[in-house]
Design a protein around this motif. Sequence first.
Motif, mmCIF file in Angstrom:
data_model
loop_
_atom_site.group_PDB
_atom_site.id
_atom_site.type_symbol
_atom_site.label_atom_id
_atom_site.label_comp_id
_atom_site.label_asym_id
_atom_site.label_seq_id
_atom_site.Cartn_x
_atom_site.Cartn_y
_atom_site.Cartn_z
ATOM 1 N N MET A 61 0.856 -1.205 0.000
ATOM 2 C CA MET A 61 0.000 0.000 0.000
ATOM 3 C C MET A 61 0.881 1.240 0.000
ATOM 4 O O MET A 61 1.853 1.312 0.735
ATOM 5 N N ALA A 62 0.504 2.144 -0.860
ATOM 6 C CA ALA A 62 1.285 3.392 -0.901
ATOM 7 C C ALA A 62 1.038 4.187 0.370
ATOM 8 O O ALA A 62 -0.106 4.350 0.780
ATOM 9 N N ALA A 63 2.108 4.639 0.979
ATOM 10 C CA ALA A 63 1.964 5.482 2.167
ATOM 11 C C ALA A 63 2.178 6.926 1.755
ATOM 12 O O ALA A 63 3.193 7.246 1.136
ATOM 13 N N ASN A 64 1.220 7.761 2.047
ATOM 14 C CA ASN A 64 1.353 9.169 1.666
ATOM 15 C C ASN A 64 1.550 10.055 2.879
ATOM 16 O O ASN A 64 0.894 9.886 3.911
ATOM 17 N N ILE A 65 2.457 11.002 2.727
ATOM 18 C CA ILE A 65 2.728 11.980 3.794
ATOM 19 C C ILE A 65 2.368 13.355 3.242
ATOM 20 O O ILE A 65 2.740 13.691 2.120
ATOM 21 N N VAL A 66 1.643 14.127 4.023
ATOM 22 C CA VAL A 66 1.289 15.489 3.617
ATOM 23 C C VAL A 66 2.100 16.466 4.475
ATOM 24 O O VAL A 66 2.216 16.277 5.690
ATOM 25 N N VAL A 67 2.676 17.479 3.833
ATOM 26 C CA VAL A 67 3.396 18.520 4.584
ATOM 27 C C VAL A 67 2.651 19.832 4.401
ATOM 28 O O VAL A 67 2.458 20.297 3.274
ATOM 29 N N LEU A 68 2.224 20.416 5.500
ATOM 30 C CA LEU A 68 1.544 21.719 5.459
ATOM 31 C C LEU A 68 2.617 22.793 5.412
ATOM 32 O O LEU A 68 3.511 22.824 6.267
ATOM 33 N N MET A 69 2.559 23.646 4.402
ATOM 34 C CA MET A 69 3.593 24.671 4.262
ATOM 35 C C MET A 69 2.946 26.037 4.132
ATOM 36 O O MET A 69 1.903 26.182 3.504
ATOM 37 N N LYS A 70 3.585 27.029 4.714
ATOM 38 C CA LYS A 70 3.009 28.364 4.694
ATOM 39 C C LYS A 70 4.071 29.377 4.294
ATOM 40 O O LYS A 70 5.213 29.312 4.769
ATOM 41 N N GLN A 71 3.656 30.310 3.442
ATOM 42 C CA GLN A 71 4.539 31.404 3.077
ATOM 43 C C GLN A 71 4.307 32.536 4.078
ATOM 44 O O GLN A 71 3.158 32.889 4.356
ATOM 45 N N VAL A 72 5.384 33.093 4.603
ATOM 46 C CA VAL A 72 5.277 34.124 5.654
ATOM 47 C C VAL A 72 6.183 35.309 5.320
ATOM 48 O O VAL A 72 7.122 35.169 4.542
ATOM 49 N N PRO A 73 5.926 36.474 5.915
ATOM 50 C CA PRO A 73 6.832 37.611 5.679
ATOM 51 C C PRO A 73 8.241 37.279 6.178
ATOM 52 O O PRO A 73 8.407 36.663 7.228
ATOM 53 N N ASP A 74 9.237 37.662 5.403
ATOM 54 C CA ASP A 74 10.628 37.443 5.797
ATOM 55 C C ASP A 74 11.008 38.534 6.802
ATOM 56 O O ASP A 74 11.250 39.676 6.437
ATOM 57 N N ASN A 75 11.037 38.156 8.065
ATOM 58 C CA ASN A 75 11.235 39.182 9.105
ATOM 59 C C ASN A 75 12.630 39.772 9.090
ATOM 60 O O ASN A 75 12.857 40.845 9.627
ATOM 61 N N THR A 76 13.585 39.087 8.437
ATOM 62 C CA THR A 76 14.936 39.667 8.385
ATOM 63 C C THR A 76 14.962 40.881 7.459
ATOM 64 O O THR A 76 15.869 41.692 7.510
ATOM 65 N N LYS A 77 13.932 40.984 6.601
ATOM 66 C CA LYS A 77 13.885 42.113 5.664
ATOM 67 C C LYS A 77 12.890 43.168 6.158
ATOM 68 O O LYS A 77 12.625 44.151 5.473
ATOM 69 N N LEU A 78 12.309 42.919 7.314
ATOM 70 C CA LEU A 78 11.261 43.799 7.817
ATOM 71 C C LEU A 78 11.897 44.914 8.633
ATOM 72 O O LEU A 78 12.665 44.658 9.552
ATOM 73 N N ARG A 79 11.573 46.155 8.305
ATOM 74 C CA ARG A 79 12.124 47.255 9.081
ATOM 75 C C ARG A 79 11.182 47.558 10.234
ATOM 76 O O ARG A 79 9.999 47.247 10.203
ATOM 77 N N VAL A 80 11.742 48.174 11.268
ATOM 78 C CA VAL A 80 10.943 48.468 12.455
ATOM 79 C C VAL A 80 9.800 49.418 12.100
ATOM 80 O O VAL A 80 8.695 49.310 12.622
ATOM 81 N N ASP A 81 10.047 50.326 11.152
ATOM 82 C CA ASP A 81 8.998 51.275 10.771
ATOM 83 C C ASP A 81 8.174 50.726 9.612
ATOM 84 O O ASP A 81 7.659 51.447 8.786
ATOM 85 N N SER A 82 8.078 49.413 9.543
ATOM 86 C CA SER A 82 7.394 48.735 8.444
ATOM 87 C C SER A 82 5.985 49.269 8.220
ATOM 88 O O SER A 82 5.254 49.595 9.145
ATOM 89 N N ALA A 83 5.618 49.314 6.947
ATOM 90 C CA ALA A 83 4.276 49.747 6.583
ATOM 91 C C ALA A 83 3.303 48.577 6.620
ATOM 92 O O ALA A 83 2.208 48.655 6.080
ATOM 93 N N LEU A 84 3.707 47.481 7.228
ATOM 94 C CA LEU A 84 2.866 46.295 7.284
ATOM 95 C C LEU A 84 1.722 46.546 8.268
ATOM 96 O O LEU A 84 1.914 46.529 9.470
ATOM 97 N N THR A 85 0.537 46.793 7.744
ATOM 98 C CA THR A 85 -0.589 47.068 8.640
ATOM 99 C C THR A 85 -1.626 45.963 8.565
ATOM 100 O O THR A 85 -2.574 45.948 9.331
ATOM 101 N N ALA A 86 -1.452 45.055 7.618
ATOM 102 C CA ALA A 86 -2.318 43.880 7.558
ATOM 103 C C ALA A 86 -1.416 42.691 7.282
ATOM 104 O O ALA A 86 -0.350 42.851 6.696
ATOM 105 N N MET A 87 -1.815 41.520 7.730
ATOM 106 C CA MET A 87 -0.972 40.353 7.520
ATOM 107 C C MET A 87 -1.053 39.977 6.043
ATOM 108 O O MET A 87 -2.142 39.735 5.528
#
Lengths: 264, 325
Positions: A1-27
């Motif tokens: 029987m084939a065994a299947n594995i699912v990986v849940l993956m999410k794209q997120v803001p790269d916080n290393t590129k985020l400035r403290v005065d970021s204009a990010l007001t919505a996710m």
Amino acid sequence: MAANIVVLMKQVPDNTKLRVDSALTAMPAPGGPSPVDMMMNPFDEYALETALRLKDSWGGDTTVTALSLGHDSVKALLKKAIAAGADAAFIVGETAPLDGFQRATVLAKAVQTLVPDAVLVLGGHSSLDEAGHQTAAMTAEALGWPSLSGVKLAEGDTSSLTVSRVGDGGLEQHRMTLPGVLATIKCDYELRTSNIKGVMKANKTDIPVKSLADIGVTLPSATTTLIQLSPRPAKAAGQVITADGNEDAAIDAVVAYLKAQKFA
Amino acid sequence: MTIWIVAEALSPKSVFTTIEALTPAQTLASQSGSALCGVVLADSEAAGRTVADALAVHGFAQVIVGVSPRLATYQPQVYAAALAKLIESRQPKVVLVAATSTGSDYAPRVAYKTSAGLITQAQNLAWDNGALTATKAGVAESLIMSMHSAAGKTVIVTVRPKTFEAPAANAVAASVEIVNLSLDSVASGTEFVSVTAEAATRIKLEEADVVVSGGRGLQAPENFALVEQLAEALGGAVGATRAVVDAGWRPHSEQVGQTGKTVSPKLYVALGISGAIQHLVGMRTSRTLVAINRDADAPLMKQADVAVVGDALTLVPKLIAKLKG
């Protein structure tokens, strides 16, 4: 029987590129327009690596399927997962902000309809953007499957796994009967990098985008809502002491501060 | 309306987070005229009463102890079922759970089971027209998210250790209600096998009042002895940056930051750490920060309450001597 594995993956803001005065007001929605660069959620990379290791160990016709919610452009992230060794990927094209309850409802249904013979679902312990620590466990509850979070290692066969998780009293070992769900933290192994063959495979692999109707799910109402995103208040400048040639005076000043704050 | 604060008898070391959660809970209760109630999940009445007594010392006047022998070891589905049963029968408005590895693991299952809202790692809690609101850190602690729970539903809130100051001891005679939970029919696909206990003498990083961390600026793994000695002198725990963990100088269990631990001590001392964003996100909620680094312009130095520009290898032995002297 084939065994299947699912990986849940999410794209997120790269916080290393985020400035403290970021204009990010919505996710930013995964794959959607964003004022900041986006990247794969770091813990999800360990979920993928854990899946690929289990695939190596189970052998045969084991498949690894990456699953993501978001805009079509999440494809770029899923192609990377295929280049690293995943066999297939799906996007559920839901771009509205979802709370944990809604997201788990959608993901559980996506697993049931898109990968009906899945024996294991892996995801990152938490996402960098919302830091919810909930998607994997809630999805498990929606599927009626067991789950463990804080996972550092999972080994075993397609019917049961021995799982190491960081618990309150130390490193815990649990035995889990499959099907089940695991949420990984940073694991002690290196992440594999893709090779040319993998990249070519990724370029040739079609990544279908499914709607909520395609997977037969109706969104329940939200139980929590993000109403505002604001920058962290700036911290007032502190005391700067230059020690060069004045080491003893500098240490006296530090000790005086620690005493004033009752730390010494 | 009732506000619950949950403790597990299984993790006695986590009870202090439950006690800390009493601080915001008392404010919420007085603002809304709600009753406050401690809830203990235990495998025996005796174990539950021990925790109830510890809560009573801090002013918990009412405690429900949910008892089942199936709670003897941690199984997420069984713990989730136990708390869900209590919530369904009594309908509390707010349920505070410690965001320990145990609490963070089963709280989402409880929320899904009971169709309750879930706000994890909450910081400031308040009411807005009968609905609970909370702030929490987002995008790796860079931004503040304001969360709103749906009115008319139970909301489960997890609270990280050290987020709130525990209230002063205020012993009361608690009224303890024992509820025998019937969990025999609850499926559990997991079985607890064993735990490799951490050394009992060591202070847990996430729970320490003082954390002393070292980075690449210490130049060699053996120089971490200075970090250990300063931590000992200040009664704190040892932390490390990702760079030194990846270099194999220190174990991952000491890593503070994005893929490591998040700490909020009263004092964070950074030795030879420049302060990459991945490190900052793990410690920026520390109450006070003392940094020693040769580079005055390093990001962490800009955040410090006291920034000492100088060589940690020269300065730290002097600091230890002075503190011990």
